[in-house]
Design a protein around this motif. Structure first.
Motif, PDB file in Angstrom:
ATOM      1  N   GLY A   1       0.846  -1.185   0.000  1.00 26.75           N
ATOM      2  CA  GLY A   1       0.000   0.000   0.000  1.00 26.75           C
ATOM      3  C   GLY A   1       0.880   1.233   0.000  1.00 26.75           C
ATOM      4  O   GLY A   1       1.836   1.314   0.774  1.00 26.75           O
ATOM      5  N   ILE A   2       0.567   2.179  -0.840  1.00 30.60           N
ATOM      6  CA  ILE A   2       1.408   3.361  -1.015  1.00 30.60           C
ATOM      7  C   ILE A   2       0.623   4.616  -0.656  1.00 30.60           C
ATOM      8  O   ILE A   2      -0.483   4.834  -1.151  1.00 30.60           O
ATOM      9  CB  ILE A   2       1.906   3.467  -2.475  1.00 30.60           C
ATOM     10  CG1 ILE A   2       2.668   2.185  -2.850  1.00 30.60           C
ATOM     11  CG2 ILE A   2       2.770   4.710  -2.659  1.00 30.60           C
ATOM     12  CD1 ILE A   2       2.937   2.061  -4.348  1.00 30.60           C
TER      13      ILE A   2
ATOM     14  N   ASP B   1      -1.998   1.588   4.906  1.00 32.05           N
ATOM     15  CA  ASP B   1      -2.658   0.354   5.340  1.00 32.05           C
ATOM     16  C   ASP B   1      -3.952   0.121   4.567  1.00 32.05           C
ATOM     17  O   ASP B   1      -4.229  -0.988   4.099  1.00 32.05           O
ATOM     18  CB  ASP B   1      -2.939   0.435   6.846  1.00 32.05           C
ATOM     19  CG  ASP B   1      -3.312  -0.905   7.445  1.00 32.05           C
ATOM     20  OD1 ASP B   1      -2.585  -1.888   7.205  1.00 32.05           O
ATOM     21  OD2 ASP B   1      -4.342  -0.960   8.154  1.00 32.05           O
ATOM     22  N   ALA B   2      -4.739   1.179   4.391  1.00 34.91           N
ATOM     23  CA  ALA B   2      -5.983   1.061   3.608  1.00 34.91           C
ATOM     24  C   ALA B   2      -5.667   0.666   2.170  1.00 34.91           C
ATOM     25  O   ALA B   2      -6.349  -0.194   1.585  1.00 34.91           O
ATOM     26  CB  ALA B   2      -6.752   2.382   3.647  1.00 34.91           C
ATOM     27  N   ALA B   3      -4.626   1.256   1.609  1.00 32.79           N
ATOM     28  CA  ALA B   3      -4.238   0.922   0.234  1.00 32.79           C
ATOM     29  C   ALA B   3      -3.738  -0.519   0.149  1.00 32.79           C
ATOM     30  O   ALA B   3      -4.001  -1.223  -0.826  1.00 32.79           O
ATOM     31  CB  ALA B   3      -3.167   1.899  -0.246  1.00 32.79           C
ATOM     32  N   MET B   4      -3.025  -0.977   1.188  1.00 32.62           N
ATOM     33  CA  MET B   4      -2.521  -2.354   1.190  1.00 32.62           C
ATOM     34  C   MET B   4      -3.684  -3.353   1.180  1.00 32.62           C
ATOM     35  O   MET B   4      -3.639  -4.351   0.471  1.00 32.62           O
ATOM     36  CB  MET B   4      -1.647  -2.607   2.416  1.00 32.62           C
ATOM     37  CG  MET B   4      -1.118  -4.036   2.473  1.00 32.62           C
ATOM     38  SD  MET B   4      -0.475  -4.491   4.087  1.00 32.62           S
ATOM     39  CE  MET B   4      -1.923  -4.328   5.117  1.00 32.62           C
TER      40      MET B   4
ATOM     41  N   SER C   1      -1.086  -0.890  -4.464  1.00 35.37           N
ATOM     42  CA  SER C   1      -2.191   0.041  -4.655  1.00 35.37           C
ATOM     43  C   SER C   1      -1.832   1.376  -4.013  1.00 35.37           C
ATOM     44  O   SER C   1      -1.236   1.407  -2.935  1.00 35.37           O
ATOM     45  CB  SER C   1      -3.463  -0.522  -4.024  1.00 35.37           C
ATOM     46  OG  SER C   1      -4.523   0.397  -4.127  1.00 35.37           O
ATOM     47  N   PHE C   2      -2.200   2.459  -4.679  1.00 36.73           N
ATOM     48  CA  PHE C   2      -2.030   3.793  -4.124  1.00 36.73           C
ATOM     49  C   PHE C   2      -3.274   4.163  -3.317  1.00 36.73           C
ATOM     50  O   PHE C   2      -4.392   3.787  -3.670  1.00 36.73           O
ATOM     51  CB  PHE C   2      -1.831   4.830  -5.231  1.00 36.73           C
ATOM     52  CG  PHE C   2      -0.462   4.791  -5.842  1.00 36.73           C
ATOM     53  CD1 PHE C   2       0.565   5.557  -5.311  1.00 36.73           C
ATOM     54  CD2 PHE C   2      -0.209   3.979  -6.938  1.00 36.73           C
ATOM     55  CE1 PHE C   2       1.830   5.519  -5.875  1.00 36.73           C
ATOM     56  CE2 PHE C   2       1.044   3.939  -7.507  1.00 36.73           C
ATOM     57  CZ  PHE C   2       2.071   4.709  -6.974  1.00 36.73           C
ATOM     58  N   PHE C   3      -3.070   4.927  -2.259  1.00 34.99           N
ATOM     59  CA  PHE C   3      -4.188   5.445  -1.483  1.00 34.99           C
ATOM     60  C   PHE C   3      -4.947   6.463  -2.328  1.00 34.99           C
ATOM     61  O   PHE C   3      -4.350   7.236  -3.074  1.00 34.99           O
ATOM     62  CB  PHE C   3      -3.680   6.118  -0.200  1.00 34.99           C
ATOM     63  CG  PHE C   3      -4.778   6.701   0.628  1.00 34.99           C
ATOM     64  CD1 PHE C   3      -5.560   5.890   1.434  1.00 34.99           C
ATOM     65  CD2 PHE C   3      -5.047   8.057   0.577  1.00 34.99           C
ATOM     66  CE1 PHE C   3      -6.588   6.429   2.182  1.00 34.99           C
ATOM     67  CE2 PHE C   3      -6.081   8.599   1.331  1.00 34.99           C
ATOM     68  CZ  PHE C   3      -6.851   7.782   2.136  1.00 34.99           C
TER      69      PHE C   3
END
Length: 193
Positions: free
Chosen positions: A16-17, A35-38, A50-52
């Motif tokens: 996640g980025i 973390d949300a992007a991960m 994935s990018f945030f």
């Protein structure tokens, strides 16, 4: 792959980025965004990145609101049961019913089970909600009997989390006993999850 004690092991990464300062001004905000992007990367099929995005933030806020609303739904008795008949094809008679949980949200109206059951599972609220379902089904069995209807078994879904509880049998016995219901009229079905 690499070997550990003679066993092949495979490793992959889901990344996640989050980008400073767009996604956060401090380490805590950036880690939360990453973390949300991960998790989105994991859902896309492990070994991805994935990018945030703002969409992720909106999704996270909506999920938190749903969890808050579900906690209140239990307290405010917003859940309902609907009964789907089971028909014996040979006799064309009702041979039982399945109790299905529904949520009548005060602002959103009837919420699809596909939208709230997974959240109940994720938060652990499936346990108190599941107990409510069993108790409500037992009350309905008693009400139908008092109304002079021929009793039929009522099937209720039990989540995997409920099924793993050590005292599930005792809780069910107590609910059946408290409601004065013939235990043979209550069927338990393990959900697909």
């Amino acid at each position: 792959p690499f070997l550990i004690d003679g066993q092949e092991a495979f490793v992959n990464a889901s990344i996640g980025i989050a980008i400073y300062p767009r996604d956060g001004n401090d380490s805590q905000a950036l880690l939360k965004a990453a973390d949300a992007a991960m998790y989105r990367a994991k859902n896309a099929g492990r070994g991805a990145f994935s990018f945030f995005t703002a969409e992720l933030e909106q999704h996270a806020q909506a999920r938190m609101q749903l969890q808050t609303d579900l906690r209140r739904a239990i307290e405010r008795e917003e859940f309902r049961l609907v009964y789907q008949p089971k028909i014996d094809l040979a006799t064309q008679r009702i041979c039982g019913v399945e109790a299905l949980l529904r949520w009548q949200h005060p602002q959103r109206g009837l919420v699809s089970p596909a939208d709230f059951i997974p959240a109940l599972e994720d938060t652990g609220l499936i346990v108190p909600a599941g107990e409510w379902v069993i108790e409500a089904a037992c009350r309905q069995i008693r009400a139908w009997r008092q109304a002079g209807l021929i009793p039929v078994p009522v099937a209720v879904n039990v989540s995997a989390r409920q099924f793993q509880m050590r005292d599930l049998d005792q809780r069910i016995i107590e609910l059946v006993r408290t409601q004065g219901v013939d235990p043979f009229l209550l069927e338990l079905e393990i959900t697909e999850s």
